[in-house]
Design an enzyme around this catalytic site. Structure first.
Site, PDB file in Angstrom:
ATOM      1  N   ASP A 111       0.841  -1.185   0.000  1.00 58.40           N
ATOM      2  CA  ASP A 111       0.000   0.000   0.000  1.00 58.40           C
ATOM      3  C   ASP A 111       0.883   1.243   0.000  1.00 58.40           C
ATOM      4  O   ASP A 111       1.865   1.305   0.745  1.00 58.40           O
ATOM      5  CB  ASP A 111      -0.879   0.017   1.251  1.00 58.40           C
ATOM      6  CG  ASP A 111      -2.361   0.057   0.934  1.00 58.40           C
ATOM      7  OD1 ASP A 111      -2.801   1.112   0.451  1.00 58.40           O
ATOM      8  OD2 ASP A 111      -3.058  -0.946   1.163  1.00 58.40           O
ATOM      9  N   ASP A 218      -3.233   4.448  -2.338  1.00 57.33           N
ATOM     10  CA  ASP A 218      -4.335   4.968  -1.534  1.00 57.33           C
ATOM     11  C   ASP A 218      -4.741   6.371  -2.007  1.00 57.33           C
ATOM     12  O   ASP A 218      -3.888   7.183  -2.369  1.00 57.33           O
ATOM     13  CB  ASP A 218      -3.879   5.014  -0.068  1.00 57.33           C
ATOM     14  CG  ASP A 218      -4.987   5.315   0.903  1.00 57.33           C
ATOM     15  OD1 ASP A 218      -5.969   4.565   0.938  1.00 57.33           O
ATOM     16  OD2 ASP A 218      -4.861   6.320   1.639  1.00 57.33           O
ATOM     17  N   GLU A 276      -6.744   3.859  -5.831  1.00 57.26           N
ATOM     18  CA  GLU A 276      -8.052   3.974  -5.185  1.00 57.26           C
ATOM     19  C   GLU A 276      -8.693   5.276  -5.647  1.00 57.26           C
ATOM     20  O   GLU A 276      -8.257   6.355  -5.251  1.00 57.26           O
ATOM     21  CB  GLU A 276      -7.890   3.961  -3.663  1.00 57.26           C
ATOM     22  CG  GLU A 276      -9.219   4.070  -2.933  1.00 57.26           C
ATOM     23  CD  GLU A 276      -9.056   4.335  -1.450  1.00 57.26           C
ATOM     24  OE1 GLU A 276      -9.932   3.917  -0.681  1.00 57.26           O
ATOM     25  OE2 GLU A 276      -8.067   4.985  -1.056  1.00 57.26           O
ATOM     26  N   HIS A 353     -10.998  -3.913   2.539  1.00 58.17           N
ATOM     27  CA  HIS A 353     -10.888  -3.632   3.967  1.00 58.17           C
ATOM     28  C   HIS A 353     -11.793  -2.506   4.432  1.00 58.17           C
ATOM     29  O   HIS A 353     -11.865  -2.234   5.631  1.00 58.17           O
ATOM     30  CB  HIS A 353      -9.439  -3.282   4.300  1.00 58.17           C
ATOM     31  CG  HIS A 353      -8.961  -2.038   3.623  1.00 58.17           C
ATOM     32  ND1 HIS A 353      -8.830  -1.948   2.251  1.00 58.17           N
ATOM     33  CD2 HIS A 353      -8.612  -0.821   4.102  1.00 58.17           C
ATOM     34  CE1 HIS A 353      -8.412  -0.740   1.927  1.00 58.17           C
ATOM     35  NE2 HIS A 353      -8.275  -0.041   3.021  1.00 58.17           N
ATOM     36  N   ASP A 354     -12.478  -1.824   3.527  1.00 58.12           N
ATOM     37  CA  ASP A 354     -13.303  -0.663   3.867  1.00 58.12           C
ATOM     38  C   ASP A 354     -14.792  -0.939   3.732  1.00 58.12           C
ATOM     39  O   ASP A 354     -15.590   0.007   3.769  1.00 58.12           O
ATOM     40  CB  ASP A 354     -12.933   0.533   2.968  1.00 58.12           C
ATOM     41  CG  ASP A 354     -11.641   1.206   3.379  1.00 58.12           C
ATOM     42  OD1 ASP A 354     -11.253   1.081   4.557  1.00 58.12           O
ATOM     43  OD2 ASP A 354     -11.019   1.863   2.528  1.00 58.12           O
TER      44      ASP A 354
END
Length: 605
Positions: A111, A218, A276, A353-354
């Protein structure tokens, strides 16, 4: 871009970037596997399970942030880009993980969190030390405003993602700094060229030189803010802070910044990149990021589908809104056809994960039978879509959301608690209950429950007698990887099979054209996938086609005529795969059992 040469057994020949055909698997390290009994997952634990991932059919491991961090947002608040958070392990452990992946023909991406740092990062400590510090401009500082009564006010009325203002007052230097997320996550100033150069060197080249293969990036479209800092229009009357994503998403210099990152770092290392990309719902907005000619990113995550059910992103995100199947299908169709006739690429995913667990949001986990059936159909859906496939840990065994009986004290996430506490402070009990209902479906916490490896205490995630950082799911004794490993017809067994078929028929499933059927049908999800290559089907000259038909309900549904949908003579279709267990009486071919999915081919390879 790195490329591989492929030769299809039926004459399909060509070159394609390796990452288009790859299956990526996201590991949330705190919750994957604890190797040392401290209740916190770690990198050695991940290494111990690499063969499990390899046997599943994973090509690339995406490891969520494991960098040094105060862990106020589970590692998305980084205080040292070149150090590993001690509970995750060491730099040497990362080196061993790289070797474990590479020795199995797999790759590893990390990440990249560079919209913001932790407020404990040395860069920010310098920046806030004085207005004349050389790093002052590495973050975004602004003087206060004052109302007519002389009360101090933030520079703008923007609302952040974790509730409250995007501005935090710094007493020492008497200015506000910008933080789109928590006050502990100050935004870096990408307008500063020295800051960008440091990001490229410290946060990227350092890891690429150690041998990683790329990054999931990210908040990739938030680096360029509106530098005139206007107030956002008042769209939520009665509250001081207003939604303002147009002030920082897809800003004026964003493509310049991403192109520079590609040219200076990603391209020289042949590093894969997936960004993202939030608040970017239109294909014409997304294409500039992923056009091969633009030389920016290889692919991005677009969130329209996975955000279904959420309310207003800023004030009412956890006010759950039910949606019909037709809306889900419309979003899928938009992004499946997005790349046709362009030089762009797309990602396929339904968990991360969100977000809450897919089987609890898009499937049916109300009974063991419907849970298994819908988890398999979700697997079939994902494995047959065009684009690069991303799985999230536990998706392959059908992990569910946290039980509805769990109280709010089991929710650990800063965002979940921010929205809940804001509702409590409002004094509106109806709003509190609505937020709790939404959290039970949508909260980020659901994806962070420890992985269910077996039926031993703590689900095999950590040792007996250890208190894990997050509570283990109540149903781990029935739902775990060990129970499914020996059963080829389990959810895990079906994922293995589906991933194998996806690669075997990559010309249809990874690269094929998508055509949605019956878009308004609220029970069946059906589409045709068509190969882009002629594969010699004989006199009729048809291309290779697959029909995917899925019952997205808990009731028996009538199956349409297969040959008509495939455009072939009756009897020329072949059932490639079904989600039904072989021991079940299939009944009539014209009927689909609850949550049954099938794929038919019009050509026998």
């Amino acid at each position: 871009m790195g490329s591989n040469f492929f030769h299809h057994p039926n004459g399909w020949v060509g070159t394609t970037p390796w990452w288009k055909d790859a299956v990526f698997y996201q590991v949330y390290p705190a919750s994957f596997k604890d190797s040392n009994g401290d209740g916190w997952g770690d990198i050695p634990g991940l290494i111990s399970k690499i063969d499990y991932l390899h046997q599943l059919g994973v090509d690339v491991v995406w490891l969520s942030p494991m960098f040094e961090s105060p862990q106020k947002d589970m590692g998305y608040d980084i205080s040292d880009y070149q150090a590993v958070y001690a509970r995750y392990g060491t730099l040497e452990d990362v080196d061993q993980l790289i070797e474990a992946c590479h020795s199995r023909g797999m790759k590893l991406i990390l990440d990249l969190v560079v919209n913001h740092t932790s407020d404990e990062h040395p860069w920010f400590k310098e920046s806030r030390s004085s207005k004349t510090n050389p790093k002052r401009d590495w973050y975004i500082w602004k003087p206060p405003r004052y109302d007519s009564d002389g009360n101090r006010m933030p520079p703008t009325n923007w609302r952040g993602y974790f509730a409250g203002s995007t501005w935090t007052w710094d007493e020492q230097t008497q200015e506000y700094y910008l933080n789109l997320y928590g006050p502990f996550q100050p935004d870096l100033n990408w307008e500063n060229a020295e800051c960008r150069a440091a990001i490229y060197e410290v946060a990227m080249r350092f890891w690429l030189d150690r041998g990683i293969d790329g990054f999931r990036i990210d908040t990739v479209n938030k680096y360029s803010k509106r530098t005139d800092f206007p107030d956002a229009p008042v769209t939520c009357p009665g509250v001081p802070d207003q939604p303002a994503p147009e002030m920082w998403c897809n800003g004026p210099r964003i493509h310049e910044f991403i192109h520079e990152m590609q040219a200076q770092v990603l391209a020289p290392y042949k590093a894969v990149s997936v960004g993202e990309l939030s608040n970017t719902p239109l294909p014409k907005q997304v294409l500039p990021y992923v056009s091969a000619a633009a030389r920016e990113l290889d692919m991005v995550f677009e969130f329209s589908m996975i955000r279904l059910g959420t309310g207003n992103l800023f004030h009412g995100k956890y006010m759950y809104t039910p949606f019909p199947l037709s809306v889900l299908k419309r979003h899928v169709a938009t992004w499946q056809t997005f790349i046709e006739g362009t030089d762009g690429w797309h990602t396929v995913f339904c968990e991360n994960h969100d977000n809450g667990r897919a089987v609890s949001r898009f499937g049916d986990d109300s009974t063991p039978e419907l849970w298994e059936a819908s988890a398999k159909t979700i697997a079939l859906w994902q494995a047959t879509l065009t684009g690069t496939l991303f799985l999230y840990q536990g998706q392959e065994i059908g992990m569910r959301n946290m039980p509805a009986s769990w109280g709010v004290e089991e929710y650990k996430d800063v965002e979940s608690l921010g929205f809940y506490n804001e509702a409590v402070e409002s004094g509106d009990e109806k709003r509190v209950q609505a937020i709790l209902h939404g959290l039970r479906i949508l909260a980020r916490d659901h994806s962070r429950v420890p992985f269910q490896w077996d039926d031993s205490p703590n689900a095999g995630f950590t040792g007996e007698g250890v208190t894990p950082w997050m509570r283990v799911h109540d149903q781990y004794r029935e739902l775990n990887a060990a129970n499914q490993l020996g059963d080829p017809e389990s959810v895990l067994g079906f994922y293995r099979k589906a991933l194998g078929l996806r690669k075997e028929h990559r010309d249809i499933f990874v690269h094929g054209a998508f055509k949605l059927l019956a878009p308004q049908d609220e029970s069946l999800f059906m589409y045709v996938k068509e190969s882009g290559e002629q594969v010699g089907l004989g006199a009729d000259g048809n291309r290779k086609k697959a029909l995917v038909v899925m019952n997205f309900t808990s009731r028996v549904q009538r199956c349409p005529a297969i040959s008509g949908a495939l455009g072939c003579r009756k009897g020329d279709e072949r059932l490639l795969v079904s989600t039904l267990r072989s021991g079940l009486a299939r009944g009539r071919v014209e009927e689909l059992r609850p949550w049954e999915g099938r794929v038919y081919l019009n050509f026998q390879p």
